[in-house]
Write a protein that holds these residues in place. Structure first.
Motif, PDB file in Angstrom:
ATOM      1  N   SER A 163       0.820  -1.213   0.000  1.00  0.00           N
ATOM      2  CA  SER A 163       0.000   0.000   0.000  1.00  0.00           C
ATOM      3  C   SER A 163       0.855   1.265   0.000  1.00  0.00           C
ATOM      4  O   SER A 163       0.534   2.244  -0.684  1.00  0.00           O
ATOM      5  CB  SER A 163      -0.953   0.001   1.187  1.00  0.00           C
ATOM      6  N   ASP A 164       1.970   1.259   0.750  1.00  0.00           N
ATOM      7  CA  ASP A 164       2.811   2.454   0.769  1.00  0.00           C
ATOM      8  C   ASP A 164       3.512   2.659  -0.573  1.00  0.00           C
ATOM      9  O   ASP A 164       3.684   3.799  -1.032  1.00  0.00           O
ATOM     10  CB  ASP A 164       3.822   2.425   1.922  1.00  0.00           C
ATOM     11  N   THR A 165       3.886   1.569  -1.232  1.00  0.00           N
ATOM     12  CA  THR A 165       4.487   1.671  -2.567  1.00  0.00           C
ATOM     13  C   THR A 165       3.497   2.298  -3.544  1.00  0.00           C
ATOM     14  O   THR A 165       3.841   3.196  -4.315  1.00  0.00           O
ATOM     15  CB  THR A 165       4.899   0.282  -3.094  1.00  0.00           C
ATOM     16  N   LEU A 166       2.266   1.834  -3.503  1.00  0.00           N
ATOM     17  CA  LEU A 166       1.252   2.340  -4.429  1.00  0.00           C
ATOM     18  C   LEU A 166       0.989   3.824  -4.211  1.00  0.00           C
ATOM     19  O   LEU A 166       0.869   4.589  -5.173  1.00  0.00           O
ATOM     20  CB  LEU A 166      -0.045   1.546  -4.272  1.00  0.00           C
ATOM     21  N   GLU A 167       0.917   4.235  -2.960  1.00  0.00           N
ATOM     22  CA  GLU A 167       0.636   5.645  -2.670  1.00  0.00           C
ATOM     23  C   GLU A 167       1.740   6.556  -3.193  1.00  0.00           C
ATOM     24  O   GLU A 167       1.463   7.583  -3.818  1.00  0.00           O
ATOM     25  CB  GLU A 167       0.418   5.850  -1.173  1.00  0.00           C
ATOM     26  N   VAL A 168       3.003   6.199  -2.933  1.00  0.00           N
ATOM     27  CA  VAL A 168       4.077   7.092  -3.386  1.00  0.00           C
ATOM     28  C   VAL A 168       4.307   6.956  -4.891  1.00  0.00           C
ATOM     29  O   VAL A 168       4.733   7.914  -5.549  1.00  0.00           O
ATOM     30  CB  VAL A 168       5.392   6.880  -2.598  1.00  0.00           C
ATOM     31  N   TRP A 169       4.013   5.785  -5.458  1.00  0.00           N
ATOM     32  CA  TRP A 169       4.042   5.648  -6.924  1.00  0.00           C
ATOM     33  C   TRP A 169       3.069   6.638  -7.547  1.00  0.00           C
ATOM     34  O   TRP A 169       3.413   7.362  -8.488  1.00  0.00           O
ATOM     35  CB  TRP A 169       3.668   4.204  -7.299  1.00  0.00           C
ATOM     36  N   TYR A 170       1.866   6.697  -7.008  1.00  0.00           N
ATOM     37  CA  TYR A 170       0.858   7.612  -7.534  1.00  0.00           C
ATOM     38  C   TYR A 170       1.268   9.066  -7.322  1.00  0.00           C
ATOM     39  O   TYR A 170       1.121   9.901  -8.227  1.00  0.00           O
ATOM     40  CB  TYR A 170      -0.485   7.338  -6.867  1.00  0.00           C
ATOM     41  N   GLU A 171       1.809   9.367  -6.161  1.00  0.00           N
ATOM     42  CA  GLU A 171       2.257  10.742  -5.889  1.00  0.00           C
ATOM     43  C   GLU A 171       3.364  11.154  -6.848  1.00  0.00           C
ATOM     44  O   GLU A 171       3.373  12.291  -7.343  1.00  0.00           O
ATOM     45  CB  GLU A 171       2.742  10.860  -4.441  1.00  0.00           C
ATOM     46  N   TYR A 172       4.290  10.241  -7.110  1.00  0.00           N
ATOM     47  CA  TYR A 172       5.392  10.593  -7.999  1.00  0.00           C
ATOM     48  C   TYR A 172       4.902  10.886  -9.410  1.00  0.00           C
ATOM     49  O   TYR A 172       5.233  11.922 -10.000  1.00  0.00           O
ATOM     50  CB  TYR A 172       6.442   9.473  -8.030  1.00  0.00           C
ATOM     51  N   PHE A 173       4.074   9.991  -9.949  1.00  0.00           N
ATOM     52  CA  PHE A 173       3.643  10.184 -11.333  1.00  0.00           C
ATOM     53  C   PHE A 173       2.590  11.284 -11.489  1.00  0.00           C
ATOM     54  O   PHE A 173       2.413  11.820 -12.586  1.00  0.00           O
ATOM     55  CB  PHE A 173       3.140   8.863 -11.931  1.00  0.00           C
ATOM     56  N   SER A 174       1.912  11.644 -10.408  1.00  0.00           N
ATOM     57  CA  SER A 174       0.924  12.725 -10.510  1.00  0.00           C
ATOM     58  C   SER A 174       1.526  14.099 -10.237  1.00  0.00           C
ATOM     59  O   SER A 174       0.974  15.109 -10.678  1.00  0.00           O
ATOM     60  CB  SER A 174      -0.253  12.473  -9.559  1.00  0.00           C
ATOM     61  N   THR A 175       2.667  14.142  -9.527  1.00  0.00           N
ATOM     62  CA  THR A 175       3.274  15.445  -9.216  1.00  0.00           C
ATOM     63  C   THR A 175       4.617  15.670  -9.893  1.00  0.00           C
ATOM     64  O   THR A 175       5.010  16.811 -10.135  1.00  0.00           O
ATOM     65  CB  THR A 175       3.497  15.604  -7.697  1.00  0.00           C
ATOM     66  N   GLY A 176       5.350  14.587 -10.166  1.00  0.00           N
ATOM     67  CA  GLY A 176       6.684  14.716 -10.747  1.00  0.00           C
ATOM     68  C   GLY A 176       7.742  15.140  -9.751  1.00  0.00           C
ATOM     69  O   GLY A 176       8.891  15.414 -10.131  1.00  0.00           O
ATOM     70  N   GLU A 177       7.397  15.176  -8.475  1.00  0.00           N
ATOM     71  CA  GLU A 177       8.356  15.628  -7.456  1.00  0.00           C
ATOM     72  C   GLU A 177       9.334  14.506  -7.115  1.00  0.00           C
ATOM     73  O   GLU A 177       8.944  13.385  -6.784  1.00  0.00           O
ATOM     74  CB  GLU A 177       7.619  16.077  -6.197  1.00  0.00           C
ATOM     75  N   ALA A 178      10.636  14.829  -7.170  1.00  0.00           N
ATOM     76  CA  ALA A 178      11.683  13.833  -6.989  1.00  0.00           C
ATOM     77  C   ALA A 178      11.621  13.151  -5.619  1.00  0.00           C
ATOM     78  O   ALA A 178      11.971  11.969  -5.501  1.00  0.00           O
ATOM     79  CB  ALA A 178      13.057  14.475  -7.173  1.00  0.00           C
TER      80      ALA A 178
END
Length: 212
Positions: A181-196
């Motif tokens: 679940s934590d992988t999925l959340e930050v995966w989504y955050e990365y691809f939706s925001t582009g923040e490194a």
């Protein structure tokens, strides 16, 4: 093992499939012990199709070859050719999938095909807009179940608008349970925001030996 069937048809909208097929096929961010995935392209014939982006895809199998079980997933992309009667067979198969507890995931024009068959009349769903479904699917009666969001998950039915591909992918992956679940959340955050910072957080969630 999950069997993921991706229906391919002429003018398939390439961008709508990219996130979900890449992650399910590569397994690069899967959690330890996740079910294996077999991804197959399927169509109404073995003739190559030409996507909207000009890519040529040769289907792996035919509709009659599809196995229906609770570990089967059918992914229906958008396209400009859903009105072709040849695609009625895959919509019948989608109905069979839903009845059997298998998963159906439809985006953009594919949602209109489901709506025309009455498969959205009694289940929460979304599309490119309520007016879009009413315009292109005259027999549609699911207005009371329409949710104005980019992607909507209702158990084994996951629908999305043409702009909802990323959230759609997230909801499909979540439904299959192949990411932590934590992988999925930050995966989504990365691809939706582009923040490194989210990329590095993503790497830190992965099981040892799965960083790639």
């Amino acid at each position: 093992m999950f069997t993921i069937y991706v229906y391919v048809l002429d003018t398939l909208a390439d961008w709508e499939l990219g996130y979900v097929t890449a992650e399910l096929n590569s397994g690069r961010f899967f959690k330890k012990g996740a079910q294996r995935v077999s991804l197959k392209t399927v169509s109404c014939s073995k003739e190559p199709i030409r996507s909207m982006g000009g890519m040529t895809i040769v289907p792996d199998c035919l509709i009659d070859d599809m196995a229906v079980s609770e570990t089967s997933v059918l992914i229906l992309p958008g396209a400009n050719t859903w009105n072709d009667p040849r695609h009625g067979a895959i919509i019948e198969k989608a109905s069979e999938f839903l009845s059997a507890g298998a998963t159906v995931c439809a985006i953009c024009g594919a949602t209109a095909a489901l709506a025309s068959a009455g498969l959205l009349d009694n289940r929460p769903h979304t599309s490119n807009g309520l007016g879009f479904l009413e315009m292109v699917s005259p027999g549609y009666k699911g207005q009371g179940f329409y949710i104005d969001k980019p992607s909507v998950a209702d158990n084994n039915l996951i629908t999305a608008s043409s702009t909802g591909a990323l959230l759609w992918a997230k909801q499909i992956i979540e439904h299959l349970g192949v990411f932590q679940s934590d992988t999925l959340e930050v995966w989504y955050e990365y691809f939706s925001t582009g923040e490194a910072k989210h990329f590095f957080a993503l790497m830190q969630t992965l099981p040892s030996g799965n960083e790639n």
